[in-house]
Design an enzyme around this catalytic site. Structure first.
Site, mmCIF file in Angstrom:
data_model
loop_
_atom_site.group_PDB
_atom_site.id
_atom_site.type_symbol
_atom_site.label_atom_id
_atom_site.label_comp_id
_atom_site.label_asym_id
_atom_site.label_seq_id
_atom_site.Cartn_x
_atom_site.Cartn_y
_atom_site.Cartn_z
ATOM 1 N N TYR A 254 0.651 -1.383 0.433
ATOM 2 C CA TYR A 254 0.514 -0.131 0.213
ATOM 3 C C TYR A 254 0.729 1.464 -0.146
ATOM 4 C CZ TYR A 254 -2.662 3.744 1.739
ATOM 5 O OH TYR A 254 -3.435 5.135 2.222
HETATM 6 O O1 UGB Z 1 -2.406 7.041 7.839
HETATM 7 C C1 UGB Z 1 -1.809 6.341 6.774
HETATM 8 O O2 UGB Z 1 -2.401 6.706 5.796
HETATM 9 C C2 UGB Z 1 -3.176 4.946 6.933
HETATM 10 O O3 UGB Z 1 -3.985 5.016 7.866
HETATM 11 C C3 UGB Z 1 -4.701 4.060 8.079
HETATM 12 O O4 UGB Z 1 -3.404 2.840 8.018
HETATM 13 P P1 UGB Z 1 -3.557 2.405 9.992
HETATM 14 O O5 UGB Z 1 -2.752 3.557 10.568
HETATM 15 O O6 UGB Z 1 -2.056 1.423 9.733
HETATM 16 O O7 UGB Z 1 -4.997 2.498 10.092
HETATM 17 P P2 UGB Z 1 -5.418 1.479 11.223
HETATM 18 O O8 UGB Z 1 -5.461 -0.342 10.210
HETATM 19 O O9 UGB Z 1 -6.953 1.729 11.485
HETATM 20 O O10 UGB Z 1 -4.904 0.071 12.714
HETATM 21 C C4 UGB Z 1 -4.832 2.113 13.646
HETATM 22 C C5 UGB Z 1 -3.935 1.108 14.557
HETATM 23 O O11 UGB Z 1 -4.498 0.590 15.224
HETATM 24 C C6 UGB Z 1 -3.737 -0.702 14.854
HETATM 25 N N1 UGB Z 1 -4.288 -2.390 15.176
HETATM 26 C C7 UGB Z 1 -4.922 -2.998 13.542
HETATM 27 C C8 UGB Z 1 -5.457 -3.460 13.536
HETATM 28 C C9 UGB Z 1 -5.869 -4.306 14.933
HETATM 29 O O12 UGB Z 1 -6.377 -5.101 15.050
HETATM 30 N N2 UGB Z 1 -5.045 -4.005 16.235
HETATM 31 C C10 UGB Z 1 -4.332 -2.918 16.156
HETATM 32 O O13 UGB Z 1 -3.965 -2.915 17.244
HETATM 33 C C11 UGB Z 1 -2.312 -0.238 14.029
HETATM 34 O O14 UGB Z 1 -1.142 -1.376 14.189
HETATM 35 C C12 UGB Z 1 -2.461 0.456 14.076
HETATM 36 O O15 UGB Z 1 -1.656 1.368 15.166
HETATM 37 C C13 UGB Z 1 -5.162 3.702 6.950
HETATM 38 O O16 UGB Z 1 -6.579 2.219 7.684
HETATM 39 C C14 UGB Z 1 -4.376 3.504 5.594
HETATM 40 O O17 UGB Z 1 -5.565 3.340 4.380
HETATM 41 C C15 UGB Z 1 -3.373 4.836 5.504
HETATM 42 O O18 UGB Z 1 -4.503 5.186 4.919
#
Ligand code: UGB
Length: 447
Positions: A254
């Site tokens: 991604y």
């Molecule tokens: O800024 C971005 O550019 C991206 O932001 C977002 O990605 P992320 O920051 O990864 O958000 P998100 O999946 O909500 O996980 C949030 C937190 O929960 C943690 N996480 C996640 C899943 C889980 O089961 N447990 C957990 O602790 C995980 O480790 C993380 O620390 C958008 O989805 C992406 O499309 C893109 O735009």
């Protein structure tokens, strides 16, 4: 007495022959009516294409903007999406500004989370907005349809189509002289990239290039503002993340496709004079959000009494995100649109240097996932069943933190919503949208 000649055989033969003649003529009749039916159908289809769908004559394929020919597949695809005089009228009406010097903005991914909010904000201040969305099923399309309904109530029309349909895009640019494109359509999600890598290439690279191809040919060329991502910082260890930091170590496909988008932007700016601004969004959340994101499915699972996984780094540190509230992101998008200079090219030819920009749009205040969960627990008034586990090696990064001074300097971007306030608004929307009546404190708050 001579007995009369035996005619029974001759009579049988005649009866048989006449039976065969009858059968043959019936068959002939059936065959010719089938043929007649097919010919009529064909003629009807041809007439429908040429008159109902309001297409230019085929000899008129080369448009002034140098667009490609309208092929049969375009005719078919546009017929599928909805075309014709009524459709064109909707397209024009939706994208016509209602304020002096208003913009005419094509918002891709208008049925998405950020797309819906930005479309409403633009329309509200008098800009013309036309949406484009393919309503794919990466997450529950009924949520996208519900957003579409809200946009429709505000007279924003979404064309149902794919970024990869160049002929459809060219047709939209033929109908509307867009001043801006707010390009938010993408395959989102960091971890899903391991399950379906091709969908990222299709949307974030092929679809993006397709859009730029059409935009560079358009006359006027629009200015483009598009969604990059905080994930481009990947394994960067400098904090907080600044636009000048390295972004050549993406941790997920991604992130790699978003980084590729930034490089592709450079190319189209350099060769064709397209004005392009990339916005690195930091984990955007809020009402009408994306169900694939942690804050959203944590809420759902906590309310249903299901366990949730809270990730930890491999050296036992808490993971954290610079969670950014949607209204702040909308202000950033509008600020970027307002300060975007015009593209300098025309009909696919560059006429001078054009603007090329990249900005962080974050909250400047990272919060651990553990803290996110405890805010939700308090607002939902339900204890979460937490499983603290090591972060799977699936493209995730441990930490994000935006430095937004560049966006502040250039268009006054200043996030104002802390996570607790933003989540209260989200929870309020969530319980009302899904019709939940639990022990929710936030549902009666005024927001
Ligand atoms: O800024 C971005 O550019 C991206 O932001 C977002 O990605 P992320 O920051 O990864 O958000 P998100 O999946 O909500 O996980 C949030 C937190 O929960 C943690 N996480 C996640 C899943 C889980 O089961 N447990 C957990 O602790 C995980 O480790 C993380 O620390 C958008 O989805 C992406 O499309 C893109 O735009």
């Amino acid at each position: 007495m001579a007995s009369p000649p035996d005619t029974s055989k001759t009579t049988k033969l005649e009866r048989y022959n006449s039976y065969i003649r009858r059968v043959n003529s019936t068959k002939l009749l059936a065959a010719s009516s089938k043929l007649l039916f097919r010919v009529t159908l064909l003629v009807a289809l041809v007439l429908i294409f040429f008159f109902t769908f309001n297409y230019p004559p085929l000899s008129d394929n080369a448009t002034p903007a140098g667009h490609h020919v309208h092929t049969t597949s375009h005719l078919l695809s546009s017929a599928f999406y909805g075309s014709g005089a009524g459709w064109e009228k909707e397209v024009r009406r939706s994208s016509t500004p209602r304020r002096p010097n208003g913009f005419s903005v094509l918002v891709t991914g208008a049925g998405g989370f950020v797309g819906t909010h930005c479309s409403l904000a633009l329309k509200k201040r008098g800009d013309g907005v036309l949406g484009l969305d393919n309503f794919n099923s990466y997450y529950d399309p009924s949520l996208k349809r519900a957003r579409q309904k809200v946009l429709k109530q505000h007279e924003i029309f979404i064309v149902e189509g794919d970024l990869n349909d160049g002929e459809l895009l060219a047709k939209l640019f033929d109908i509307v002289p867009f001043t801006h494109v707010l390009h938010l359509a993408a395959q989102a999600g960091v971890r899903y990239a391991m399950e379906n890598p091709q969908s990222y290439v299709r949307s974030n690279i092929a679809g993006y290039v397709n859009l730029l191809e059409v935009a560079k040919n358009a006359d006027p060329q629009p200015a483009i503002v598009w969604a990059s991502s905080s994930s481009v910082y990947g394994l960067n260890t400098e904090n907080p993340f600044s636009e000048s930091h390295r972004t050549d170590q993406p941790a997920s496909l991604y992130a790699a496709t978003k980084k590729a988008g930034e490089e592709i932007a450079h190319t189209y700016n350099h060769i064709y004079g397209l004005s392009i601004t990339g916005l690195r969004f930091f984990t955007v959340y809020g009402p009408w959000g994306r169900p694939d994101m942690a804050y959203f499915f944590f809420t759902k699972d906590i309310l249903q009494g299901k366990p949730i996984n809270v990730y930890q780094t491999h050296d036992n540190k808490e993971v954290a995100r610079d969670f950014t509230y949607i209204d702040d992101i909308v202000k950033g998008c509008l600020g970027a649109l307002d300060t975007a200079e015009k593209s300098t090219g025309k009909g696919g030819k560059k006429r001078g240097p054009a603007q090329l920009r990249i900005y962080n749009l974050g909250n400047t205040s990272p919060v651990t996932v553990g803290k996110l969960v405890s805010i939700l627990e308090s607002q939902l008034n339900v204890k979460a069943k937490k499983h603290v586990i090591k972060m799977p090696r699936n493209g995730d990064v441990p930490y994000t933190h935006a430095n937004v001074s560049l966006a502040y300097k250039d268009f006054g971007y200043k996030p104002t919503t802390d996570l607790s306030t933003g989540l209260r608004k989200f929870v309020k929307w969530y319980v009302s949208y899904y019709g939940i009546q639990p022990r929710v404190k936030g549902s009666n708050d005024s927001a």
